[in-house]
Design a protein around this motif. Structure first.
Motif, PDB file in Angstrom:
ATOM      1  N   ILE A  97       0.852  -1.197   0.000  1.00 34.49           N
ATOM      2  CA  ILE A  97       0.000   0.000   0.000  1.00 34.49           C
ATOM      3  C   ILE A  97       0.882   1.239   0.000  1.00 34.49           C
ATOM      4  O   ILE A  97       1.838   1.332   0.765  1.00 34.49           O
ATOM      5  N   GLU A  98       0.549   2.186  -0.834  1.00 31.51           N
ATOM      6  CA  GLU A  98       1.281   3.451  -0.896  1.00 31.51           C
ATOM      7  C   GLU A  98       0.313   4.607  -0.647  1.00 31.51           C
ATOM      8  O   GLU A  98      -0.362   5.069  -1.561  1.00 31.51           O
ATOM      9  N   PRO A  99       0.221   5.074   0.606  1.00 30.56           N
ATOM     10  CA  PRO A  99      -0.658   6.225   0.875  1.00 30.56           C
ATOM     11  C   PRO A  99      -0.104   7.481   0.200  1.00 30.56           C
ATOM     12  O   PRO A  99       1.100   7.738   0.249  1.00 30.56           O
ATOM     13  N   LEU A 100      -0.988   8.247  -0.406  1.00 28.00           N
ATOM     14  CA  LEU A 100      -0.596   9.523  -1.001  1.00 28.00           C
ATOM     15  C   LEU A 100      -0.999  10.690  -0.114  1.00 28.00           C
ATOM     16  O   LEU A 100      -0.374  11.740  -0.143  1.00 28.00           O
ATOM     17  N   SER A 101      -2.048  10.501   0.642  1.00 27.38           N
ATOM     18  CA  SER A 101      -2.557  11.515   1.571  1.00 27.38           C
ATOM     19  C   SER A 101      -3.560  10.819   2.469  1.00 27.38           C
ATOM     20  O   SER A 101      -3.712   9.591   2.416  1.00 27.38           O
ATOM     21  N   LEU A 102      -4.275  11.584   3.285  1.00 32.26           N
ATOM     22  CA  LEU A 102      -5.267  10.978   4.164  1.00 32.26           C
ATOM     23  C   LEU A 102      -6.392  10.315   3.390  1.00 32.26           C
ATOM     24  O   LEU A 102      -7.030   9.384   3.885  1.00 32.26           O
ATOM     25  N   ASP A 103      -6.643  10.780   2.165  1.00 35.04           N
ATOM     26  CA  ASP A 103      -7.844  10.332   1.462  1.00 35.04           C
ATOM     27  C   ASP A 103      -7.570   9.574   0.162  1.00 35.04           C
ATOM     28  O   ASP A 103      -8.505   9.325  -0.606  1.00 35.04           O
ATOM     29  N   ASP A 230       4.814   2.806 -17.353  1.00 32.81           N
ATOM     30  CA  ASP A 230       5.041   3.347 -16.010  1.00 32.81           C
ATOM     31  C   ASP A 230       5.577   2.211 -15.140  1.00 32.81           C
ATOM     32  O   ASP A 230       4.812   1.472 -14.521  1.00 32.81           O
ATOM     33  N   PRO A 231       6.890   2.050 -15.084  1.00 35.13           N
ATOM     34  CA  PRO A 231       7.468   0.908 -14.366  1.00 35.13           C
ATOM     35  C   PRO A 231       7.532   1.077 -12.854  1.00 35.13           C
ATOM     36  O   PRO A 231       7.969   0.171 -12.149  1.00 35.13           O
ATOM     37  N   ARG A 232       7.088   2.221 -12.331  1.00 36.15           N
ATOM     38  CA  ARG A 232       7.218   2.475 -10.896  1.00 36.15           C
ATOM     39  C   ARG A 232       6.427   1.458 -10.077  1.00 36.15           C
ATOM     40  O   ARG A 232       5.241   1.240 -10.339  1.00 36.15           O
ATOM     41  N   PRO A 233       7.044   0.861  -9.074  1.00 43.05           N
ATOM     42  CA  PRO A 233       6.304  -0.061  -8.202  1.00 43.05           C
ATOM     43  C   PRO A 233       5.509   0.714  -7.159  1.00 43.05           C
ATOM     44  O   PRO A 233       5.726   1.907  -6.946  1.00 43.05           O
ATOM     45  N   ILE A 234       4.591   0.019  -6.519  1.00 43.69           N
ATOM     46  CA  ILE A 234       3.908   0.592  -5.366  1.00 43.69           C
ATOM     47  C   ILE A 234       4.898   0.588  -4.210  1.00 43.69           C
ATOM     48  O   ILE A 234       5.481  -0.440  -3.883  1.00 43.69           O
ATOM     49  N   SER A 235       5.105   1.742  -3.616  1.00 45.24           N
ATOM     50  CA  SER A 235       6.128   1.878  -2.581  1.00 45.24           C
ATOM     51  C   SER A 235       5.496   1.937  -1.202  1.00 45.24           C
ATOM     52  O   SER A 235       4.673   2.816  -0.929  1.00 45.24           O
ATOM     53  N   ASN A 236       5.875   0.998  -0.346  1.00 41.53           N
ATOM     54  CA  ASN A 236       5.392   1.026   1.039  1.00 41.53           C
ATOM     55  C   ASN A 236       6.114   2.063   1.881  1.00 41.53           C
ATOM     56  O   ASN A 236       5.675   2.419   2.965  1.00 41.53           O
ATOM     57  N   ASN A 237       7.246   2.523   1.388  1.00 38.05           N
ATOM     58  CA  ASN A 237       8.101   3.393   2.199  1.00 38.05           C
ATOM     59  C   ASN A 237       8.297   4.737   1.509  1.00 38.05           C
ATOM     60  O   ASN A 237       9.381   5.064   1.031  1.00 38.05           O
ATOM     61  N   ARG A 238       7.225   5.489   1.426  1.00 37.39           N
ATOM     62  CA  ARG A 238       7.334   6.830   0.848  1.00 37.39           C
ATOM     63  C   ARG A 238       8.169   7.703   1.791  1.00 37.39           C
ATOM     64  O   ARG A 238       7.895   7.791   2.984  1.00 37.39           O
ATOM     65  N   VAL A 239       9.166   8.342   1.224  1.00 37.90           N
ATOM     66  CA  VAL A 239      10.075   9.148   2.024  1.00 37.90           C
ATOM     67  C   VAL A 239       9.632  10.611   1.983  1.00 37.90           C
ATOM     68  O   VAL A 239       9.450  11.185   0.902  1.00 37.90           O
TER      69      VAL A 239
END
Length: 357
Positions: A97-103, A230-239
């Protein structure tokens, strides 16, 4: 092929307010500050959007467009608590899961065995669970790649979803307006339009070398997106890349001396936020932001490996040279955070400094 879902809550802050205060449901509402105190709209419901009210608009302008608009003060802790509920629902279907914001968030459900692995059915289940357990609705986009999943989630709002299958990608992308691609803002869209580039099909036919020359690294990204890549993976560790604080002033100010009265409290709060949320991160720059009374803004930044109060004052002075006698309605300060490094920030102890320069 991966199976990616982008979940986006519908007018999130406003929806929480309508849920908790039923008397607001049939009214045009916006979450934001009071118009007589330079408030800004955080979000608004769909009834308000029909009048042209939008996020980041001043409350004053919003009330001009919609005189019967109800302004509701935000309740950030409530929104955070509900966001945690939603995150727990996501966890039932994926641990990527990659949260982008609260929503909003991306989920990679490629390995999810529920609903026979159907991303479409999983997205429907997530939306159903959210509505049953929180009383709120969400929209979803399903696609094999991130940027298309995000675009798709906006196509059947509110309370809907849109699916782009692998076979549909070439045709979907061909007619896609470039301004729909995340990262293509108004300025970039205008530059592309000058070159005669309006859709991904236009980019596909345009010389790659010229795009790279005009847009650098983003030109390469644009070529990929326009070809459905778009080769970007889903990132669990957004910095986290920065920490900042800003204030909208009750009245316009015009002089450096007046700005100096505002800056100390901002720097104090910034230091506190860095200590709480990024105390083990290295900084790489300091930034001062000013928004003028015509709503145009400017930022000045300089590389720095420590928080320097003196540098903030110097950057502020540089920013004011761009005022052209315009009043100042907002001042902000921030620091950029380096992507690597665990060394603790070597910050000045703001509490012990004389900030009245």
């Amino acid at each position: 092929m991966r199976k990616i879902i982008h979940v986006d809550m519908d007018c999130y802050f406003a929806a929480v307010e309508m849920r908790d205060f039923p008397e607001l449901r049939d009214k045009a509402i916006a979450v934001g500050g009071r118009s007589d105190r330079r408030g800004v709209i955080s979000t608004c419901n769909y009834a308000a959007r029909k009048f042209g009210v939008r996020s980041a608009m001043s409350s004053y302008q919003a009330l001009k467009l919609c005189p019967h608009l109800v302004l509701v003060p935000g309740r950030m802790q409530v929104y955070k608590d509900v966001s945690q509920q939603i995150r727990q629902i996501f966890n039932r279907y994926s641990d990527v899961i990659e949260p982008l914001s609260l929503d909003e968030a991306f989920l990679d459900v490629s390995d999810c065995q529920q609903y026979h692995g159907s991303a479409t059915l999983i997205a429907q289940a997530i939306r159903r669970d959210i509505e049953l357990e929180t009383g709120l609705t969400a929209s979803a986009g399903v696609a094999p790649i991130k940027f298309l999943a995000k675009i798709a989630s906006d196509l059947n709002k509110p309370n809907g979803q849109y699916v782009i299958t692998p076979d549909e990608i070439p045709e979907f992308v061909r007619t896609l307006p470039l301004k729909k691609i995340p990262g293509v803002g108004k300025v970039t869209a205008q530059k592309l339009s000058v070159l005669g580039l309006e859709t991904c099909a236009d980019v596909q036919l345009y010389p790659k070398a010229k795009l790279l020359e005009s847009f650098g690294k983003f030109g390469a990204v644009l070529i990929e997106r326009s070809n459905g890549i778009d080769p970007r993976p889903i990132s669990n560790n957004r910095v986290r890349k920065s920490v900042g604080v800003e204030t909208t002033l009750a009245q316009d100010i015009f002089t450096l001396a007046q700005c100096h009265q505002v800056l100390p409290q901002l720097i104090q709060e910034l230091d506190s936020r860095v200590s709480r949320s990024a105390k083990d991160r290295l900084i790489n720059k300091q930034v001062v932001k000013i928004k003028f009374n015509d709503f145009k803004q400017t930022t000045i930044e300089q590389r720095s490996d420590e928080i320097s109060v003196k540098l903030f004052y110097e950057l502020l002075q540089q920013a004011l040279t761009r005022s052209n006698e315009r009043g100042i309605r907002l001042i902000g300060v921030s620091v950029g955070l380096a992507e690597t490094g665990e060394k603790k920030l070597q910050t000045e102890s703001v509490a012990q400094l004389d900030l009245q320069f």
